[in-house]
Design an enzyme around this catalytic site. Structure first.
Site, PDB file in Angstrom:
ATOM      1  N   GLY A  57       9.641   0.467   8.169  1.00  0.00           N
ATOM      2  CA  GLY A  57       9.015   1.029   9.516  1.00  0.00           C
ATOM      3  C   GLY A  57       8.329   0.574  10.692  1.00  0.00           C
ATOM      4  O   GLY A  57       7.572   1.470  11.459  1.00  0.00           O
ATOM      5  N   LEU A  58       9.119  -0.402  10.910  1.00  0.00           N
ATOM      6  CA  LEU A  58       8.780  -0.679  12.301  1.00  0.00           C
ATOM      7  C   LEU A  58       9.373  -1.063  13.341  1.00  0.00           C
ATOM      8  O   LEU A  58       9.930  -1.447  14.231  1.00  0.00           O
ATOM      9  CB  LEU A  58       8.247  -2.170  11.494  1.00  0.00           C
ATOM     10  CG  LEU A  58       6.702  -3.294  10.872  1.00  0.00           C
ATOM     11  CD1 LEU A  58       7.179  -4.786  10.670  1.00  0.00           C
ATOM     12  CD2 LEU A  58       5.902  -2.608  12.233  1.00  0.00           C
ATOM     13  N   GLY A  59      10.368   0.245  13.125  1.00  0.00           N
ATOM     14  CA  GLY A  59      11.090   1.252  14.040  1.00  0.00           C
ATOM     15  C   GLY A  59      12.388  -0.683  14.364  1.00  0.00           C
ATOM     16  O   GLY A  59      12.982  -0.908  16.165  1.00  0.00           O
ATOM     17  N   SER A  60      12.922  -1.615  13.727  1.00  0.00           N
ATOM     18  CA  SER A  60      13.731  -2.269  14.215  1.00  0.00           C
ATOM     19  C   SER A  60      15.174  -1.880  14.408  1.00  0.00           C
ATOM     20  O   SER A  60      15.748  -2.075  15.564  1.00  0.00           O
ATOM     21  CB  SER A  60      14.338  -3.014  12.797  1.00  0.00           C
ATOM     22  OG  SER A  60      15.096  -2.750  12.004  1.00  0.00           O
ATOM     23  N   ALA A 108      14.716  -0.780  18.067  1.00  0.00           N
ATOM     24  CA  ALA A 108      14.653  -1.912  18.852  1.00  0.00           C
ATOM     25  C   ALA A 108      15.719  -2.519  19.352  1.00  0.00           C
ATOM     26  O   ALA A 108      15.865  -2.630  20.418  1.00  0.00           O
ATOM     27  CB  ALA A 108      13.495  -2.895  18.124  1.00  0.00           C
ATOM     28  N   ASP A 125      10.239   6.964  17.124  1.00  0.00           N
ATOM     29  CA  ASP A 125      10.504   5.784  17.261  1.00  0.00           C
ATOM     30  C   ASP A 125      11.271   5.212  18.323  1.00  0.00           C
ATOM     31  O   ASP A 125      10.231   4.004  19.022  1.00  0.00           O
ATOM     32  CB  ASP A 125      12.172   4.832  15.881  1.00  0.00           C
ATOM     33  CG  ASP A 125      11.109   4.494  14.951  1.00  0.00           C
ATOM     34  OD1 ASP A 125       9.942   5.287  14.702  1.00  0.00           O
ATOM     35  OD2 ASP A 125      11.376   4.104  14.265  1.00  0.00           O
TER      36      ASP A 125
HETATM   37  O1  PMV Z   1       9.443   4.674   8.375  1.00  0.00           O
HETATM   38  P1  PMV Z   1       9.693   4.301  10.105  1.00  0.00           P
HETATM   39  O2  PMV Z   1       8.419   4.378  10.577  1.00  0.00           O
HETATM   40  O3  PMV Z   1      11.179   4.919  10.721  1.00  0.00           O
HETATM   41  O4  PMV Z   1       8.902   6.552  10.572  1.00  0.00           O
HETATM   42  C1  PMV Z   1       9.547   7.249   9.988  1.00  0.00           C
HETATM   43  C2  PMV Z   1       8.638   8.076  10.314  1.00  0.00           C
HETATM   44  C3  PMV Z   1       8.901   9.903   9.724  1.00  0.00           C
HETATM   45  O5  PMV Z   1       8.670  10.961  10.625  1.00  0.00           O
HETATM   46  C4  PMV Z   1       8.667  10.140   8.250  1.00  0.00           C
HETATM   47  C5  PMV Z   1      10.962  10.711  10.310  1.00  0.00           C
HETATM   48  C6  PMV Z   1      10.579  10.911  11.276  1.00  0.00           C
HETATM   49  O6  PMV Z   1      11.983  10.288  11.895  1.00  0.00           O
HETATM   50  O7  PMV Z   1       9.517  10.918  12.253  1.00  0.00           O
END
Ligand code: PMV
Length: 308
Positions: A100-103, A106, A147
């Site tokens: 969930g940190l956008g690797s 990025a 992201d």
């Molecule tokens: O897991 P992450 O930080 O890539 O975030 C996903 C966020 C969601 O809202 C669940 C999906 C999206 O595409 O926005």
């Protein structure tokens, strides 16, 4: 030619953002990806990304490989043929993968910019954002685009799917502690599961998404007007709504409770859920204690970051 890109964390609105509601995300500069593109004596386009064990010539990669696709898309966008003489691409990342940190975004942003520099062409932020969104689809299926937007602009972003992200300013800096469950969870699976539940129980889920939308709106105003102290309660509320959507997990809940017990003003899971990261809002002087409490409660690693 080198280029780098930060990580990111979602503050409010994950999942609801897939259904047109606003979400907030901020860059996390403590972790980053650096990409170098340079000439080499070895013919072909060689891509090295030691962290994910990638060491390949571009044409050996499957056509939908996200990193290979960044390279081919950048050349296609600039109307240039793929080089046959030597191009070497080195990718170094300190961003945990699938947390969930956008690797992924990025890597795409830094790689796109490093290639443009190498080719002595300029790409606007809008062009970078658009190119990287296409790659996000290869990683995530139906990404909202949050992201790529926050990482391209490297600023706090208020984001509604299908609209250009709005960057906004931070009235007063605040501190977040990020705790990693160490569990790699696939965002696309959590997104698909929310969709199944939404189809079954649409009005309830629409109600949950609407509540989350309100939280994102109030949170943006609190941040802009220098009242980050108001975010804690909003985070707790958002976490509860995400629990209602069945995207939390026992590990995430344990870390959220540990952070609150250690004096955080509020805490929630961040991103797709089921694993990955949670965030806690803490006074600067309490951040280290919150971080220690998260590690004691099973976090595999923590990061303290100042949002400014
Ligand atoms: O897991 P992450 O930080 O890539 O975030 C996903 C966020 C969601 O809202 C669940 C999906 C999206 O595409 O926005």
């Amino acid at each position: 030619m080198k280029s780098s890109a930060p990580g990111k964390i979602i503050l409010f609105g994950e999942h609801a953002v897939v259904y047109g509601r606003p979400a907030l995300a901020v860059p996390v500069a403590q972790v980053s990806v650096e990409v170098e593109a340079r000439e080499s004596n070895r013919p072909g386009v060689w891509i090295y990304a030691p962290k994910i064990g990638l060491r390949a010539e571009l044409r050996e990669l499957p056509p939908d490989h996200p990193i290979g696709s960044v390279v081919t898309n950048v050349f296609a966008t600039l109307n240039l043929p793929l080089p046959t003489d030597g191009l070497e691409i080195n990718i170094h990342s300190t961003i945990p993968v699938a947390a969930g940190l956008g690797s992924g975004a990025a890597v795409s942003v830094a790689l796109t910019r490093a290639l443009a520099k190498f080719l002595q062409r300029s790409l606007s932020d809008e062009e970078v954002n658009r190119l990287v969104y296409e790659i996000e689809k290869l990683y995530h299926g139906t990404p909202s685009g949050i992201d790529n937007t926050v990482i391209t602009y490297a600023k706090p972003v208020y984001f509604i799917k299908g609209k250009p992200g709005e960057t906004f300013s931070v009235g007063k800096p605040f501190t977040l502690v990020i705790g990693d469950t160490g569990i790699q969870a696939l965002t696309r699976e959590a997104v698909a599961d929310v969709r199944r539940q939404w189809l079954k129980d649409t009005s309830r889920f629409e109600g949950l998404f609407n509540e989350i939308a309100q939280l994102s709106l109030i949170a943006r105003r609190s941040i802009e007007s220098g009242r980050p102290d108001m975010l804690g309660e909003l985070m707790d509320h958002n976490h509860w709504l995400l629990q209602e959507m069945n995207v939390s997990s026992p590990e995430l809940d344990r870390l959220v409770h540990a952070a609150r017990d250690a004096g955080a003003n509020g805490a929630k899971l961040s991103g797709g859920g089921r694993g990955g990261n949670m965030i806690a809002l803490a006074e600067k002087e309490k951040a280290e204690a919150v971080s220690q409490a998260l590690l004691a409660a099973g976090a595999k690693q923590t990061l303290i970051t100042e949002v400014k």
